[in-house]
Design a protein around this motif. Structure first.
Motif: not given
Length: 251
Positions: A15, A232, A244
């Motif tokens: 992320l 993601r 995302v």
């Protein structure tokens, strides 16, 4: 450690990557691995979009947590090697005899309200059997439906309301969502989910709901406080790198 352990270990790191780095190849072309996800799309009676996505989300996880994918099982090495890299999925559509033929390959078929999906054991893309590789990837779309409120007692997968995805793309993304969610659950929670056949609800988020649940730059707090994880995408198809696409919430 669960076969999903490597996924949990790198979740926060993924992320936090710059968007362009999510699209960097994880392997040489002949070593790229993916899970084929076969969507049953009969011409005369196509399924509704939401049940098909829910079946896809469940099927992908069911392969990973099948006893054959655990250490010592016949699928373990293939699933482990795949989870250790990008968890690519390739959704293909099948009907009639081609759908029947897909049942002969190792995997798990899930049915939700008549919608059927078979997730196959992942492997190298170059090794995909011709009976599967000839199934079409493009054209796998269905119109939006109106599924109603999501049950309160099922894990919830929310599609990004501002990103358009075909049903094939969305099927891959919700499968990522259930896998990431399961990788972070405790043993008791995972056992309880298994008793329900890894059932889940898929809905499109409202813009406000998306903003409230999004992990932002603190995925650990999002999981701790809201029990939410984010998918993601690497951006190889349909969406930009780093997008995302799905939020998954344990409830």
């Amino acid at each position: 450690m669960s076969v999903l352990g490597p996924l949990a270990a790198r979740y926060a790191t993924w992320l936090g990557l710059p968007a362009e780095e999510t699209a960097l190849p994880e392997a040489s072309p002949d070593q790229v691995r993916a899970m084929p996800v076969i969507l049953r799309l009969e011409k005369a009676e196509p399924p509704s979009r939401t049940p098909l996505l829910e079946a896809a989300a469940t099927a992908a996880l069911a392969v990973c947590l099948d006893e054959r994918a655990q250490p010592g099982g016949e699928w373990h090495e293939l699933v482990h090697d795949w989870v250790a890299g990008h968890i690519r999925k390739v959704a293909r559509r099948a009907r009639g005899a081609h759908w029947v033929a897909a049942q002969d390959f190792p995997g798990v078929t899930v049915s939700v309200e008549g919608a059927e999906v078979r997730a196959l054991v992942p492997g190298r893309v170059v090794d995909v059997p011709k009976e599967i590789s000839r199934l079409q990837i493009s054209g796998s779309d269905l119109p939006p439906d109106e599924p109603g409120p999501a049950p309160d007692d099922l894990p919830l997968l929310l599609l990004n309301p501002e990103v358009a995805m075909t049903v094939g793309k969305a099927a891959a993304q919700v499968g990522h969502g259930t896998m990431i969610l399961a990788s972070l659950l405790g043993d008791d929670e995972l056992a309880a989910w298994a008793e329900r056949g890894y059932a889940c609800a898929v809905r499109t988020a409202t813009v406000d709901q998306w903003k409230q649940l999004h992990p932002g730059d603190d995925p650990a707090a999002a999981w701790r406080e809201r029990r939410v994880v984010a998918v993601r995408d690497a951006g190889f198809t349909e969406v930009d790198p780093g997008t995302v696409t799905v939020l998954a919430q344990w409830r």
